[in-house]
Each structure stands twice: as C-alpha cells, then as structure tokens.
Design an enzyme around this catalytic site. Structure first.
Site, mmCIF file in Angstrom:
data_model
loop_
_atom_site.group_PDB
_atom_site.id
_atom_site.type_symbol
_atom_site.label_atom_id
_atom_site.label_comp_id
_atom_site.label_asym_id
_atom_site.label_seq_id
_atom_site.Cartn_x
_atom_site.Cartn_y
_atom_site.Cartn_z
ATOM 1 N N ASP A 140 -2.382 10.468 3.462
ATOM 2 C CA ASP A 140 -4.075 9.946 3.503
ATOM 3 C C ASP A 140 -4.748 11.111 4.646
ATOM 4 O O ASP A 140 -4.635 11.074 5.716
ATOM 5 C CB ASP A 140 -4.024 8.658 4.383
ATOM 6 N N LYS A 186 -10.391 12.784 7.872
ATOM 7 C CA LYS A 186 -9.816 12.330 9.368
ATOM 8 C C LYS A 186 -9.878 13.587 10.124
ATOM 9 O O LYS A 186 -9.692 14.753 9.719
ATOM 10 C CB LYS A 186 -8.417 11.936 9.159
ATOM 11 N N LYS A 193 0.932 -1.248 -0.121
ATOM 12 C CA LYS A 193 0.066 0.121 -0.071
ATOM 13 C C LYS A 193 0.968 1.090 0.167
ATOM 14 O O LYS A 193 1.535 1.535 0.988
ATOM 15 C CB LYS A 193 -0.789 0.172 1.424
ATOM 16 N N ASP A 224 1.736 6.391 5.569
ATOM 17 C CA ASP A 224 0.760 5.732 4.928
ATOM 18 C C ASP A 224 1.074 4.984 3.745
ATOM 19 O O ASP A 224 0.533 4.115 2.979
ATOM 20 C CB ASP A 224 -0.745 6.210 4.577
ATOM 21 N N ARG A 274 -7.456 -0.588 0.943
ATOM 22 C CA ARG A 274 -7.817 -1.994 0.588
ATOM 23 C C ARG A 274 -8.201 -1.993 -0.804
ATOM 24 O O ARG A 274 -8.160 -2.747 -1.354
ATOM 25 C CB ARG A 274 -8.910 -2.505 1.622
#
Length: 519
Positions: free
Chosen positions: A278, A285, A273, A296, A359
């Site tokens: 992010d 967030k 990943k 990330d 994901r």
C-alpha cells in the site's frame, strides 16, 4: 529451522536434552519454582543470581553433571495465579491472563535458545533438544505452553545470506495432554503461514502470488477454491477491487475459499483485506509510513490461515472466506481523488482519498457474501492508523452490527488468547460520509474517530439481515518494535486464533442467529 514438538510423561530431570526449561512465579518472598528436584538446589542458584520470577525473566543455571541436561533455564511467570486463575478450564479473565503469561514465558525461552542456537551454529554448544517442564497439567495450560514454544522459535530467514543458520530443534513438552498440544501445533502452523506471507518482500508477493498461495492451501486441506482475475472481476462488477488495483502493473484478484461440514449449524463468512503493498496510491503516503506496508495483506493472510486451521479442527459449521487482493500503487492508470466507482451490487462511492482503499476492496466482498446466506459475517483488516491511536499496537478494535455481537467477538478473542476491545459505531459520525455526487464517500472530512468512521462505511455494504463484525488489526498485525514473549519482529499472525474461535463458537451455537438484523 524446523521445530518439532513432542510430548512426554517421563521425569523432566531425567530427559536427555541440551536444556531443561522450568518456571518460577514471582512470590511475595522471592521466586517460587514450579519444578522440584533433589539433584540440584535451584532455589539457591536463583537467589544467588538475583532472580525474582518476574514475567519473561530468564535465568540459566549450569547443572554440573547433576542432571542429564547441562543447563536449567528458569523463566519468570509473573505473580502467582489466584484461585480463579488457577482453576483448570475456567474462562475468567484471570485465567486467560495466566495462560497468556505461560505462552509468553514459553515463547521468551524459545526465542532465547533459538538465538543461542543461531549464534553457535556448527558448534558443539548448539541447543537442539529442549525439555519443557512448565505448568502443563491442564489442557489449556499444555496448549498455551506448546503454542508459545512453537511461535517463540519462529525465525524468518528467507533473504538472509550471512550469519549463522539455525539448526532444527526438538521441543519436548512434559504433559499428558496430547490433544491440547496437537491443537497448539495446528494453530502455530496457521500463524506461521501468516508470518511468512507478511514477512515476504512485496516484490515476491503480488496479488497473483497471494492467490496462488491460497490455492496451495486449499489443495492441501480439501477446501473449495475459486480465483477471479481482473477480467472476471470486470465482468462481474467488482468495482472496488478493480479501482484500487488500477495503478499497479500487477492486477488484482478475488479468492473465494469454502469449508463445508455435513452437520453444519450455519454458515460463517470471513472477508480479509489483502493489499499486498500500500503506497497510498495518488494520495501517497510519506516514505516512513510505507516501510511496513507489505503487511497490509495481514487480514487476508489471517483469513487464509484460519481456513487452514478450521479444516483440521473440523467444527460443525460451513465457512466461506473471501480474500480481496490488490496492490495500491500510483501508476498512470491509478484511480484519482474525486473518482466515482461502483461497488459490486451497484452502490456508488466517491473516492476522496485513495489511501482509504481497504474499505473499497472489502465492500465488494461484503456485498458478495449475501449470496452465501451467512449466519455471521466477519471482516478483518489492517484498516486504519486511527486504530493504533485509540488502542495501541497490541489491541485490535471490534465494531459490529450490535453491541452484544461486538462483546461476543471480543470475548471469543479473549478466550482464544488475543486482545480485542469492543468499539461503538456512533450514528453522528455517519453524516461525514455523505457525498454530493455519489451514494457515499470513502472518507469523512473530519479526521475524528477515523477507526469508527471506517466501520460505518463498511456497515453500508453488509447484506440486510446479517449480523456482522469488523476487526481492525492495524496495530497487532505487525510488530515493528522489539521482540517479546512469542512475538518476533514482523508479522504476528494476529486474528487467526480469534477467527478459528468464532467458527467453533458458531458451531456450538454461541454466536448463531440474528435478533434484529443488526442494521
């Protein structure tokens, strides 16, 4: 600062150095030195200074001209190893715990001396040459001491404009195990690559930059490389990576790296990943949670660094790696909660939370890996905050297509010196990913078992008949607390050693084959 690592078989006490490093175990009746010399009474000095030998305790003893080095630095090694732990080459948990204590002790001293060097930059008191006389007779001991020393001396100063500038340091490990020290050097260089990438400002490491770094590594180490830009991704149908990158001014990339060996026993595929920053996208967030989100992309960085190390170690296995790279931002073109996207290969996903983006980019790579015919497929990602809730910040979670593989990966991690724990993939949690409009949703309405649910989502995209493991390194990839052992604040290089060990294990037949397809 450049750290040069050498070996020597001469007497440590006669080595021309600015500091001589040795160890002391925490014995039942006080510290137990690992170095003996008649030139200076180190035990009396330790006793007078109240040293105990507890792990990472540092005691400095001036030699008053009685040794070549002006100071002896004694670092605590913790309790004395038992019989199982003291057996060279043993793969027991006790042995591995002992080796980790050696790594951390060597790292703690390197950090201490590096900070002293920085503080005294330009002065005559600078520590430039260090003789290391820690236990290093066996190959695994020598590798542990060398690796800890190299990583402990790490410093990221790219953006510093004030303060002392650390000078170059020469570390001399007193051992005859040159090959083991060479292995440590390769691993340290790989982990340093990860640390540098993770610690870089996200403004200076957008997806195209990370892809360019991968190309540089490939060119320097003879790896095959292919980079797909946003146009290529759209043409070939990589809907997950594209969707995550839609809100950013910096378009996504997919990097494919390849290492081949003429005597390969099989093919391993790694997928990492690579979210260079992010924000959470439209599912934004909280500000505090964004402060470390330059990390990330740690999974992709670990995969890249592992490929660098594997190319130097040369195991008899083919390794293909994918770096799924995007920046997750809430721009005007960002994907929305309730959007339906199509992953590479055709499966549709209802995106209920844009902050569950890792994901999605991994799903594309997992499906694409089927064309490589892998013996084993492993993905690595800073995937869920739930991982830190379950296992803390220093232990990664391992989920897999079967329990034996999860245990095997965790064992490989232990032998490599990293903490990972096998976790289940409970079938009852899968129903939470059911969608009323698409093949699957990217999150469950129930927050319980978030790390495991993420693993279940990824499992849906694993090619049929392929054994697969998922490493969630959300906690271990970034140290947001105080420095310890050989780990500084910031990027850690987590999972590099494990990925390298997996490749070696497959080459040696330890993780090859698929008894039941794992699904």
């Amino acid at each position: 600062m450049t750290v040069t690592l050498l070996t020597s078989q001469s007497a440590p006490t006669a080595t021309d150095a600015d500091a001589l490093v040795t160890g002391a175990f925490q014995g039942p009746n006080g510290p137990v030195l690992t170095l003996s010399t008649d030139d200076i009474d180190l035990m009396a000095a330790l006793t007078a200074l109240g040293a105990t030998g507890k792990a990472e305790e540092i005691t400095k003893i001036p030699t008053g001209g009685r040794l070549t080095a002006p100071v002896v630095v004694v670092v605590g090694l913790g309790r004395e190893p038992g019989q199982a732990a003291s057996q060279a080459g043993a793969e027991s948990a006790e042995r591995q715990a002992y080796l980790e204590r050696l790594r951390r002790a060597a790292g703690a001293v390197a950090r201490d001396l590096a900070s002293a060097t920085t503080a005294s930059s330009g002065s005559s008191g600078q520590v430039r040459r260090v003789a290391i006389a820690l236990p290093a007779d066996a190959p695994d001991e020598a590798e542990a001491v060398a690796l800890g020393s190299l990583l402990g001396g790490y410093s990221f100063r790219k953006y510093r404009t004030t303060g002392g500038t650390p000078g170059d340091v020469e570390q001399i490990v007193h051992t005859a195990q040159d090959d083991a020290v060479g292995r440590a050097r390769i691993l340290a260089e790989a982990m340093t690559l990860v640390r540098d990438l993770v610690n870089t400002s996200p403004a200076d490491l957008v997806p195209a930059d990370l892809a360019a770094a991968a190309e540089q590594v490939a060119a320097a180490h003879g790896l095959g490389v292919q980079v797909l830009d946003e146009n290529d991704l759209a043409k070939e149908g990589f809907g997950g990576i594209l969707a995550v990158g839609m809100g950013s001014a910096h378009p996504p990339r997919l990097v494919r790296l390849e290492y081949t060996h003429p005597d390969a026993a099989g093919t391993v595929v790694f997928a990492g990943k690579g979210i260079t920053f992010d924000s959470g996208g439209l599912s934004l967030k909280p500000p505090k949670s964004m402060e470390t989100m330059k990390s990330d992309m740690s999974g992709a960085a670990a995969v890249l660094a592992a490929m660098q190390a594997i190319s130097e170690f040369g195991p008899a296995v083919n390794v293909v790696s994918y770096l799924s790279i995007a920046e997750n931002m809430p721009g005007g073109g960002a994907q929305r909660p309730s959007d339906v996207i199509t992953i590479y290969g055709g499966k549709t996903v209802e995106v209920l939370n844009t902050d569950a983006e890792g994901r999605l980019v991994l799903a594309d790579a997992l499906v694409r890996s089927g064309a490589d015919g892998p013996t084993l497929l492993v993905d690595v990602a800073t995937l869920t905050g739930a991982q830190t809730v379950a296992l803390g910040t220093r232990t990664a979670g391992v989920m897999a297509s079967d329990d034996s593989l999860a245990a095997g990966i965790a064992d490989a991690a232990r032998r490599a010196g990293e903490a990972m724990w096998p976790m289940p993939l409970p079938e009852d949690l899968r129903k939470g990913l059911d969608s009323t409009v698409a093949d699957i949703a990217n999150v469950s309405g129930d927050r319980s078992g978030g790390m495991l649910v993420a693993g279940l989502f990824l499992r849906e995209f694993v090619p049929d008949g392929v054994r697969w493991a998922h490493l969630d390194i959300a906690g271990p990839a970034y140290n947001d607390g105080g420095s310890y052992g050989y780990v500084a604040k910031g990027g850690t290089g987590s999972a590099v050693r494990t990925l390298v060990q997996i490749a070696v294990d497959v080459a040696e037949g330890k993780l090859a084959g698929s008894p039941d397809g794992g699904k």
